[in-house]
Design a protein around this motif. Structure first.
Motif, short mmCIF file in Angstrom:
data_model
loop_
_atom_site.label_atom_id
_atom_site.label_comp_id
_atom_site.label_asym_id
_atom_site.label_seq_id
_atom_site.Cartn_x
_atom_site.Cartn_y
_atom_site.Cartn_z
N PRO A 90 23.96 -26.95 -21.33
CA PRO A 90 22.78 -27.94 -20.98
C PRO A 90 22.71 -28.91 -21.86
O PRO A 90 22.98 -28.71 -23.07
N LEU A 91 22.69 -30.05 -21.47
CA LEU A 91 22.61 -31.17 -22.34
C LEU A 91 21.87 -31.10 -23.78
O LEU A 91 22.29 -31.44 -24.84
N CYS A 92 20.67 -30.68 -23.60
CA CYS A 92 19.73 -30.52 -24.95
C CYS A 92 20.21 -29.18 -25.57
O CYS A 92 19.57 -29.36 -26.86
N HIS A 126 17.97 -25.85 -12.09
CA HIS A 126 17.35 -26.23 -13.67
C HIS A 126 16.01 -25.39 -13.74
O HIS A 126 15.64 -24.67 -12.87
N PHE A 177 10.90 -26.13 -17.49
CA PHE A 177 10.84 -27.34 -18.50
C PHE A 177 11.78 -28.37 -18.29
O PHE A 177 11.48 -29.38 -19.02
N CYS A 178 12.59 -28.47 -17.51
CA CYS A 178 13.43 -29.65 -17.23
C CYS A 178 12.64 -30.83 -16.27
O CYS A 178 13.09 -31.92 -16.51
N CYS A 209 12.05 -34.12 -18.27
CA CYS A 209 13.24 -34.57 -19.01
C CYS A 209 13.90 -35.70 -18.61
O CYS A 209 14.37 -35.83 -17.17
N ARG A 261 17.57 -35.39 -16.95
CA ARG A 261 17.74 -34.34 -15.95
C ARG A 261 19.01 -34.62 -14.97
O ARG A 261 19.66 -33.88 -14.61
N CYS A 277 22.40 -34.10 -16.86
CA CYS A 277 22.51 -32.60 -17.21
C CYS A 277 23.02 -31.69 -16.32
O CYS A 277 22.84 -31.69 -15.16
N PHE A 296 21.80 -25.18 -15.19
CA PHE A 296 22.32 -23.61 -15.47
C PHE A 296 22.86 -23.16 -14.17
O PHE A 296 22.53 -23.63 -12.99
N GLY A 345 14.89 -28.05 -24.62
CA GLY A 345 13.79 -28.99 -24.43
C GLY A 345 13.96 -30.18 -23.90
O GLY A 345 14.97 -30.62 -24.23
N PRO A 346 13.07 -30.86 -23.20
CA PRO A 346 13.38 -32.24 -22.59
C PRO A 346 13.61 -33.21 -23.73
O PRO A 346 13.41 -33.12 -24.83
S1 SF4 Z 1 15.50 -29.91 -20.56
FE1 SF4 Z 1 16.93 -31.79 -19.90
S2 SF4 Z 1 18.62 -31.45 -21.08
FE2 SF4 Z 1 17.69 -29.58 -21.37
S3 SF4 Z 1 18.48 -28.24 -19.90
FE3 SF4 Z 1 16.57 -29.24 -18.73
S4 SF4 Z 1 17.58 -31.31 -17.77
FE4 SF4 Z 1 18.88 -30.47 -19.24
#
Ligand code: SF4
Length: 361
Positions: free
Chosen positions: A306-308, A329, A332-333, A336, A339, A342, A345, A359-360
């Motif tokens: 995941p990008l974050c 996703h 909590f995405c 973001c 998104r 990213c 999952f 987290g976002p």
């Molecule tokens: S919060 Fe953003 S970067 Fe993190 S998993 Fe979700 S979409 Fe991806």
């Protein structure tokens, strides 16, 4: 999650049947079924004068999809989804390794569907990029090579990404690989450590590492393209920088090195607590491995991260690598801003036992 099966009314066949679904076809080919009636979720097709009925929600696009119907089974497999870049054909469920992180644990028996899979690939949209996976596809090497050779003549526009454990290439394959066309195939081959003892322990096969190196030399000689794949685990965490140095000195000819997060399914799920390394809270050895690889001119990409979970400096390496049909996703995405970029999952990811530092962004 996208369902790769589609309900089908009983169809009187005694062998697997591969069919391409067409919404319209003025000149249908022998494998084409043409839509003649849409009634709610029921779609009726004409297939060589016979009625073939499927059940799918009205908004599901099936035009030019290729399905396989198996005798006596109530659902057909969607082998090729015409509007997807994530089509993968399963060659076999047999394998000669028992990797700790395997997402598709091997089965003893092989169901030979080479001729059906060849028909399916030959019906794919122009310039399709098709995955072939297992199990270990090269346990059936000659049938696989024959299929690829045949397709290279019938459909030279197709390209393939083939996952293999790299245990079965021999010198005599060089000519065949060239005949098939090395430019049309990317071989995805895993290596988990820089030493034979560590790699062999993770794939549960003595001698696997040495055999892998033999295969790499065959592929190198043939001019084949290799995507090296390393799943990050607790078991190889400390060895990642050494593995990067090994890749840079011994395998600098690879197309790219994919450093991957663990998939929570199959043996990966069974061994999750002992294997999952939370790289959202500790990225250090991945960062060191990336730095070493880049310094040695090895292209690196991050898959299934995941990008974050990735420090900002390395985010450009993170690919949206999870196939569309098994991607999700987390709640909590929703807020973001990244998104769209990213990869999210796997559908079967469990956040309770997963990354703690997300987290976002
Ligand atoms: S919060 Fe953003 S970067 Fe993190 S998993 Fe979700 S979409 Fe991806």
């Amino acid at each position: 999650m996208i369902d790769l099966r589609i309900k089908v009314d009983p169809f009187p066949i005694v062998a697997p049947l591969v069919v391409r679904l067409r919404d319209q076809a003025s000149d249908p080919g022998p494998s084409d079924a043409t839509l003649i009636e849409l009634d709610g979720s029921r779609r009726e097709y004409d297939f060589q004068g016979f009625s073939l009925a499927l059940h799918a929600t009205g908004d599901l696009k099936l035009d030019n999809d290729v399905i396989m119907i198996l005798p006596g089974q109530p659902s057909a497999r969607r082998l090729i989804r015409a509007d997807s870049q994530h089509n993968t054909l399963l060659i076999t469920e047999q394998c000669d390794q028992l990797c700790l992180m395997c997402s598709q644990p091997p089965k003893k028996h092989h169901v030979d569907l080479f001729s059906e899979l060849e028909i399916a690939a030959s019906l794919a949209p122009p310039n399709s990029y098709i995955g072939l996976s297992g199990g270990e596809p090269l346990l059936h090497k000659w049938k696989l090579f024959d299929m690829l050779l045949s397709l290279s003549k019938k459909r030279p526009d197709l390209a393939f990404h083939i996952l293999s454990n790299g245990q079965h290439f021999v010198e005599e394959d060089v000519e065949k690989l060239r005949e098939i066309g090395v430019e049309r195939i990317l071989w995805g081959i895993p290596v988990y450590a820089a030493t034979a003892d560590d790699h062999d322990a993770m794939v549960k096969k003595a001698g696997a590492f040495d055999r892998l190196l033999e295969s790499f030399s065959v592929l190198f000689e043939a001019g084949a393209a290799i995507e090296l794949r390393t799943v990050v685990m607790q078991q190889n965490w400390n060895g990642l920088p050494a593995l990067a140095a090994f890749v840079g000195t011994t395998l600098p000819f690879v197309e790219r090195w994919a450093i991957m997060q663990l998939e929570n399914i199959g043996f990966g799920r069974m061994n999750w607590d002992a294997s999952f390394k939370d790289t959202s809270t500790d990225f250090e050895n991945v960062a060191r491995a990336i730095n070493i690889a880049i310094a040695r001119a090895v292209p690196v990409q991050l898959y299934n991260f995941p990008l974050c979970s990735v420090p900002a400096r390395y985010r450009h390496l993170a690919q949206a690598s999870i196939s569309d049909w098994k991607n999700k996703h987390e709640p909590f995405c929703a807020s973001c801003s990244s998104r769209q970029r990213c990869g999210g999952f796997f559908e079967w990811y469990r956040h309770k036992t997963g990354f703690r530092g997300l987290g976002p962004i």
